[in-house]
Structure formats: C-alpha cells, structure tokens
Motif scaffolding. Structure first.
Motif, mmCIF file in Angstrom:
data_model
loop_
_atom_site.group_PDB
_atom_site.id
_atom_site.type_symbol
_atom_site.label_atom_id
_atom_site.label_comp_id
_atom_site.label_asym_id
_atom_site.label_seq_id
_atom_site.Cartn_x
_atom_site.Cartn_y
_atom_site.Cartn_z
ATOM 1 N N TYR A 370 0.833 -1.193 0.000
ATOM 2 C CA TYR A 370 0.000 0.000 0.000
ATOM 3 C C TYR A 370 0.871 1.247 0.000
ATOM 4 N N ASN A 371 0.219 2.349 -0.329
ATOM 5 C CA ASN A 371 0.856 3.655 -0.470
ATOM 6 C C ASN A 371 0.279 4.553 0.615
ATOM 7 N N LYS A 372 1.073 4.881 1.624
ATOM 8 C CA LYS A 372 0.537 5.532 2.823
ATOM 9 C C LYS A 372 1.339 6.764 3.209
ATOM 10 N N ALA A 373 0.604 7.773 3.684
ATOM 11 C CA ALA A 373 1.224 8.946 4.300
ATOM 12 C C ALA A 373 0.691 9.097 5.709
ATOM 13 N N ILE A 374 1.526 9.555 6.621
ATOM 14 C CA ILE A 374 1.101 9.880 7.976
ATOM 15 C C ILE A 374 1.232 11.392 8.161
ATOM 16 N N THR A 375 0.721 11.898 9.259
ATOM 17 C CA THR A 375 0.717 13.332 9.512
ATOM 18 C C THR A 375 2.108 13.942 9.344
ATOM 19 N N ASN A 376 2.137 15.066 8.606
ATOM 20 C CA ASN A 376 3.365 15.836 8.372
ATOM 21 C C ASN A 376 4.405 15.109 7.526
ATOM 22 N N GLU A 377 3.975 14.091 6.781
ATOM 23 C CA GLU A 377 4.891 13.397 5.882
ATOM 24 C C GLU A 377 4.239 13.209 4.519
ATOM 25 N N THR A 378 5.051 12.818 3.520
ATOM 26 C CA THR A 378 4.527 12.475 2.210
ATOM 27 C C THR A 378 4.426 10.959 2.097
ATOM 28 N N PHE A 379 3.982 10.474 0.937
ATOM 29 C CA PHE A 379 3.654 9.052 0.783
ATOM 30 C C PHE A 379 4.898 8.177 0.678
ATOM 31 N N GLU A 380 4.750 6.974 1.218
ATOM 32 C CA GLU A 380 5.753 5.920 1.097
ATOM 33 C C GLU A 380 5.041 4.616 0.723
ATOM 34 N N ILE A 381 5.769 3.700 0.055
ATOM 35 C CA ILE A 381 5.228 2.385 -0.282
ATOM 36 C C ILE A 381 5.606 1.385 0.806
ATOM 37 N N TYR A 382 4.634 0.536 1.161
ATOM 38 C CA TYR A 382 4.839 -0.486 2.195
ATOM 39 C C TYR A 382 4.542 -1.868 1.620
ATOM 40 N N ARG A 403 1.337 20.403 10.611
ATOM 41 C CA ARG A 403 -0.062 20.294 10.197
ATOM 42 C C ARG A 403 -0.835 19.465 11.214
ATOM 43 N N GLU A 404 -1.896 20.049 11.745
ATOM 44 C CA GLU A 404 -2.692 19.366 12.765
ATOM 45 C C GLU A 404 -4.175 19.538 12.471
ATOM 46 N N ILE A 405 -4.977 18.612 12.996
ATOM 47 C CA ILE A 405 -6.426 18.673 12.849
ATOM 48 C C ILE A 405 -7.011 19.475 14.002
ATOM 49 N N ILE A 406 -7.813 20.486 13.669
ATOM 50 C CA ILE A 406 -8.542 21.248 14.684
ATOM 51 C C ILE A 406 -10.026 21.166 14.361
ATOM 52 N N SER A 407 -10.872 21.568 15.282
ATOM 53 C CA SER A 407 -12.321 21.530 15.038
ATOM 54 C C SER A 407 -12.982 22.753 15.652
ATOM 55 N N TRP A 408 -14.165 23.056 15.136
ATOM 56 C CA TRP A 408 -14.966 24.178 15.643
ATOM 57 C C TRP A 408 -16.425 23.912 15.308
ATOM 58 N N GLN A 409 -17.296 24.730 15.812
ATOM 59 C CA GLN A 409 -18.718 24.599 15.505
ATOM 60 C C GLN A 409 -19.168 25.720 14.581
ATOM 61 N N ASN A 410 -19.994 25.350 13.573
ATOM 62 C CA ASN A 410 -20.598 26.393 12.745
ATOM 63 C C ASN A 410 -21.849 26.933 13.446
ATOM 64 N N SER A 411 -22.544 27.855 12.808
ATOM 65 C CA SER A 411 -23.685 28.491 13.466
ATOM 66 C C SER A 411 -24.864 27.544 13.654
ATOM 67 N N ASP A 412 -24.850 26.403 12.922
ATOM 68 C CA ASP A 412 -25.914 25.402 13.084
ATOM 69 C C ASP A 412 -25.568 24.358 14.135
ATOM 70 N N PRO A 448 -3.791 16.283 6.660
ATOM 71 C CA PRO A 448 -2.586 16.874 7.277
ATOM 72 C C PRO A 448 -1.296 16.236 6.782
ATOM 73 N N ILE A 449 -1.167 16.105 5.461
ATOM 74 C CA ILE A 449 -0.007 15.435 4.883
ATOM 75 C C ILE A 449 0.607 16.328 3.802
ATOM 76 N N PHE A 450 1.783 15.949 3.328
ATOM 77 C CA PHE A 450 2.473 16.678 2.270
ATOM 78 C C PHE A 450 2.321 15.897 0.970
ATOM 79 N N SER A 451 1.670 16.504 -0.017
ATOM 80 C CA SER A 451 1.550 15.850 -1.311
ATOM 81 C C SER A 451 1.144 16.859 -2.363
ATOM 82 N N ASP A 452 1.944 16.973 -3.404
ATOM 83 C CA ASP A 452 1.627 17.879 -4.507
ATOM 84 C C ASP A 452 0.390 17.419 -5.259
#
Length: 671
Positions: A370-382, A403-412, A448-452
């Motif tokens: 498989y072709n996988k990327a983790i947070t703050n990295e680009t893809f590698e083959i495994y 790069r990190e995941i954040i969350s918030w609430q919209n007006s709904d 949250p990964i690096f990929s063109d």
C-alpha cells in the motif's frame, strides 16, 4: 545545520516533490510495482515511471528508461511478468498501449496497437492474455459523412464508446517478440483456437460505454460497470452487465441504484461486489448521492448489504480467499480492511493517522502492499507493513510546517474539522495573518499530509515562510464524515459553505492566533466557487483568489459537462427553481463586492468552463474592485507543465503578500 539556517520548500521544490501511486503486489508476495511521478524541468513536463521492489534482493529500481513513461503496473497471476501502459505514437498524439516485461530482461514488448489507446486492462487468470478497455473506432458512416460534408457532430447522439477486448499473448511471451496484431470481431469463437496475435472485441460499441470491469477466475464471465454513453449526463443511467465470454451472451443486471467505484467477482465467480447508492436512482435526480457496499448473488439473484451500519463510502478493491479487500475514508484517514459477507471486518491498517492512497493484495489474502502517508509526511510504499521507499528524505535539511487537525462549531451547531498549518517556531500568543485554502469536490477533504497531488495550486510552505498560518476547512459536504454530513449542503450551497469557513476563521481569531484584519481565502473548482462567494458576499477578507470557480449557477448549468451534479445539489433545474440558483450564485451579490480578487482559470476546463471567470471578472471591474483574470492556455483543471504550475503558485503568493503584507507586486504580470 542550525534552525535559523534552514528554509521551507520553495515553489520549485514543492512541485518537484515526487508522487507515488498505483502500487501492485505480485501474487507470490515477493515483489511490488508502483508508479513514481516527477517533474522534468528540462522538458517542462511530468514523467511517470514504474518502479520495482524485489523483496528477496532488497532492490528498488525503475522498470523503464527515463525517457519512456510507464503507468498502471500489473503483475501476471504467475508472478513472472509485469505489464504496464506506455504511450506510443507521434509527438502530440501518443496513446497508451499495453507492454509486458520480465524483470530479468532489459526491454519491454508492446502487446496492443489500439488507435485510441488502452485505458484499463487485466490479466486473464492463466497469464496467457489480457482483457482491456479501449475506445471503439470511428464508424464508417461518420468517416463517409466527413468526406462528403466536413466534420460536425450531432450533440448527445454520436459517441465512441469504450468496448471490452481480449488479446491472447502466450506465444508472444514465449518468443519475447512483438508480432503484428489483427482485429477479430467474433466474440463467440473459442479464443483458445485462434491465432495468438488476434484481438477479439467482446462488446459492441453500440451497447454501452464501459467504465470498470472484472473477469471471473475461471475466465468464463466478465462483469462491466457501464453507462449508455461517455456523456457525463448518463452517469445516472449506469448499470451492471454480465457477459458470458465464450458464447457472447450479455445480461443486464437492472440494478436500480447509482453505481460508482469499482466492481469485483468472488473467487468462485458466483457473486459480485460493488459500490451503490442507498436509495433507488430516481431519488438522486434531485438529491446528493450517498453510497454503501452491495453483494449480488448472480445465480440466486439475492442482494446482500453487509455494511448497513457503516457510515462511510466504501470501495471494493479485490475479493480474496479471506474476504473482500476494501478501502474507505474515516475523517482525514483512509483505511483498508478485509470484509466478510456477514459484515465482520478485519482492519489491516492503523485506525488513526493513516492515509492510504491505494493498495493491493494477493489472491490468498496473505500479503498486501500500500501507499501511505502519515501526519506531516509524504507518501511511502509499504510491503506487509514494512516501508520500502524513502521519499521523505526529500525534506532533509528543510523546515516543514506543522499540520494538525482542529475543530470548531458552525452556526448550526455542527462540528467542522480542518487542517491548521503553522511554522516551526509557532508562538501561541502572537496574531498571525491567516490564509484559508479550500478544497474542491465538494465530496473530498483536506488532509494533514504533504503531497503535490492534492495541492498543486497553492504554495502552503511558502505562505508559512512569509509569516502566514493556513487553515484548510473540511466544510459540510466533505467526504469522510458520514452520509448525513456529506449531504448537509443540499440546497444550501454558498451560505452554508461561507458559514463553515468564517466560523473557523473566528475560532482562530478568538484563540488569539489569527489577526482578523489580515485574512485571505482561496480555492480551486468547488473551492474556487466558495472563494468567489466570499468575494461578493462578504467584506471580511483582505484578498481572495478564485481558481476554476463557479460564479453563476444558471449560466454554468448550460455550459458544464455535468449539469446532473447541479440538480443533485440544488434540487431542480434553473427553469423550475430560478430562486435557488440566484440565492447560491456569487454573481447575485456582485454589488456588495469590495475585496481584491485574483481569478485563475484553465482555458480547456470542461467541468467549470471559462464563462464563469469572465462573468466574475467583468462584474468586479464594473464595481471598481481590484481584480486580475489569468487564463492558462491549453489547461483544463490541472496543468501538465511544471512551469505553468510555478506561475499559478507565484501569482497566488504575490497576490496575498501584496494585499495582506503590503509587499510589491510590480512584477505580477511578468509571471
């Protein structure tokens, strides 16, 4: 090297970041093939090359020379040969053909010679031939008409559909040389008794247009996912067909659902698995599509839905001896697993921090690549969870944004997630200028990964080096957050998107890390539509960039190649409900526009044609708003020229640096 001596990737380096894709594992589990896409600056193009990893030798190397492109690698079932697609023909008119190669030989052998090229192919189970999809040749009637009257087309009536073909290659492999190929249209003749080099057309071009297919292990049946024509409007009329290959008998399954993704046979050939909508297809003429996984028993005509409680879009990859190999999105993760018919599942990847772009499995289900990327990295083959590439070395001696995941609430009250990119030396007591980068789709997401391959228009690393922080919101309608969230933008385009974006901006302002007076927004395609809506609907932003964006739904409806998509999201056509088209169109609010807006658009974009760009440009000029319109010649959604992508990125960097940071843009039109 000290931290203050390092720099972030510049724009040319961002575009040079290699992209890995199309991993394929040999059925003995020992070798892996994958595609590596790189920028060739000398020729101003992107090159694709198949690479091979041999487990026993620990070797990794390109399969074809640097000047020969290759894609879609596929190992033969006996694991002895690798097949791939490579373009053949005169410059400017090259078409993909099937080649085969042994990893012990230097040269590849061309197998097909299709006038319009091959789009997809599969080995037969005994490694003696290929089934493939190619466009039918132009009919004799059309050729005759051209000769008599010139070249014209009856729109919506005349097509060249994709057909299914078979070519036997046993002697070609044995001799390891290429022989001239002759077409044979008799699908019912026993192909084992025919000449080795013959090509057999298995479906009629008048029947349907094939998108996906699979072949049963015994070679007796083909299943095809097809539509009446290649016209995007026929997407809603797609169906599944079963072909008895030996006798040429065709059976339409009449599955009253919207189909998508891929389709595969069970190992015994008595069942098929595919992705389908939850409700009957007529519902989706005016509603957003959702999906589930279905299994159909061909002989007993029974339907099974093994994932009734699984709230995610699932794509079947292959049906193995251990179950159905599937891939699905869970928020900002893409996962893989083995699914049994009773709905139980074995997870084959980490549950979090795992974006698997593509994957492959052996027929016994014992080995995967498989072709996988983790947070703050680009893809590698495994291979079997062992990393066999080292692409992240590209970042050596470079600074990288966090790069990190954040969350918030919209007006709904809905929870919205997004990706926040910040500098290495981020100070939480400092107010940074903020840029919002909005993904397309809408059924897609930011990760949250690096990929063109996910962001070829906006130079986030250079934004960070300039002193910005960057937010990428996964607004309602984004994929990976369940079917209810996927369809939450129904009839609320524009205003709902704006609410999701601005509530994320306000969250960062309230946290004290974003300066509310220095905020910009940009996006391409559906992200460009949202940016255009922000441009005319709001005065909250200092600068905006609209890339390939929709600006007027009414005029867009009659210019796009997929008006069905608009009816799905707005619930009707513009003639029956002009109010919803006006309410959701950026041009409706043009008189309130006040934000400097850059407009970038591909000249050949059929999905979002250029009238959208010209309409917004003229409206902004009439309102005396600072604006620039740049049309990229020959480009559709994306450019195949690295230097053009440099121009797109540099224009955006200069635009926001000028209007938010006060830098000069005197050389803007030199780009």
């Amino acid at each position: 090297m000290k931290l203050n001596e390092k720099s972030y990737l510049n724009i040319e380096e961002i575009i040079s970041l290699p992209t890995l894709l199309d991993t394929n594992i040999s059925d003995n589990g020992k070798n892996v093939a994958f595609v590596k896409r790189t920028a060739n600056w000398q020729d101003n193009t992107y090159r694709n090359h198949v690479w091979i990893y041999e487990k026993d030798k620990g070797l990794r190397y390109p399969l074809t020379p640097r000047d020969i492109d290759s894609t879609s690698p596929s190992w033969s079932p006996d694991s002895r040969y690798i097949a791939y697609l490579s373009p053949v023909g005169d410059k400017g008119n090259k078409k993909n053909q099937i080649f085969i190669k042994s990893i012990d030989h230097d040269s590849g052998v061309q197998i097909t010679d299709e006038e319009e090229g091959v789009s997809k192919f599969k080995w037969d189970a005994n490694s003696k031939g290929f089934y493939y999809i190619a466009q039918a040749k132009e009919s004799e009637m059309i050729k005759k008409r051209k000769k008599l009257y010139g070249n014209f087309q009856h729109i919506g009536k005349e097509y060249q559909n994709n057909c299914l073909y078979y070519i036997k290659i046993e002697k070609l492999i044995h001799n390891y040389k290429f022989g001239r190929i002759e077409k044979n249209d008799s699908a019912s003749e026993d192909k084992d008794e025919q000449e080795t080099s013959a090509v057999y057309q298995l479906t009629d071009e008048m029947d349907f247009h094939i998108h996906e297919f699979d072949i049963s292990n015994d070679g007796e049946k083909a299943v095809m996912m097809a539509t009446p024509s290649p016209n995007m409007e026929d997407y809603i009329n797609g169906d599944l067909y079963i072909l008895d290959i030996k006798f040429g008998e065709l059976q339409k399954m009449n599955i009253d659902k919207l189909l998508g993704g891929s389709v595969c046979f069970s190992p015994e050939g008595n069942k098929i698995c595919y992705s389908a909508s939850i409700r009957e297809r007529d519902y989706y003429k005016t509603h957003i599509q959702d999906s589930t996984l279905e299994i159909y028993d061909i002989y007993h005509r029974e339907l099974i839905q093994p994932l009734t409680d699984f709230d995610s879009t699932v794509i079947p990859i292959q049906w193995t001896a251990k179950g159905i190999f599937i891939r699905w999105q869970n928020k900002t993760n893409y996962l893989i697993g083995l699914l049994s018919e009773d709905g139980t599942m074995e997870l084959l990847s980490e549950k979090a921090d795992s974006f698997i772009l593509d994957a492959s499995i052996t027929s016994d289900g014992n080995h995967i690549s498989y072709n996988k990327a983790i947070t703050n990295e680009t893809f590698e083959i495994y291979l079997d969870d062992k990393k066999i590439t080292n692409e992240n070395s590209f970042f050596k001696e470079k600074l990288k944004s966090n790069r990190e995941i954040i969350s918030w609430q919209n007006s709904d009250g809905q929870e919205i997630e997004g990706v926040l990119s910040t500098p290495v030396e981020f100070k939480r007591n400092k107010k940074y200028p903020l840029l919002v980068v909005i993904h397309g789709g809408p059924a897609w997401a930011s990760f949250p990964i690096f990929s063109d391959c996910f962001n070829e228009k906006y130079p986030i690393e250079q934004f960070i080096e300039k002193g910005f922080i960057v937010l990428e919101p996964n607004y309602r309608g984004s994929s990976g957050y369940g079917n209810e969230f996927l369809t939450a933008n129904y009839k609320t385009l524009g205003t709902a998107y704006y609410d999701d974006v601005i509530s994320g901006v306000d969250k960062l302002v309230d946290k004290g890390i974003a300066d509310k007076d220095r905020v910009g927004v940009m996006g391409w395609s559906n992200g460009g539509y949202i940016a255009a809506f922000c441009s005319t609907f709001s005065s909250r932003f200092k600068a905006i960039s609209v890339g390939g964006g929709i600006t007027n739904w009414r005029t867009h409806y009659v210019n796009t190649d997929m008006p069905y998509f608009i009816r799905m999201h707005l619930g009707n056509n513009p003639w029956n409900d002009p109010e919803i088209y006006a309410k959701t169109s950026p041009m409706t609010y043009i008189k309130s526009a006040c934000t400097p807006t850059l407009i970038q658009h591909g000249e050949k974009d059929a999905r979002v044609p250029t009238p959208n760009a010209f309409e917004l440009y003229q409206g902004l000029k009439d309102m005396e708003v600072d604006t620039e319109l740049v049309i990229f010649k020959g480009m559709a959604y994306s450019s195949d020229q690295p230097e053009m992508n440099v121009a797109i990125m540099k224009q955006n960097l200069m635009w926001f640096s000028h209007y938010i940071l006060g830098e000069s843009r005197k050389d803007f039109r030199v780009l």
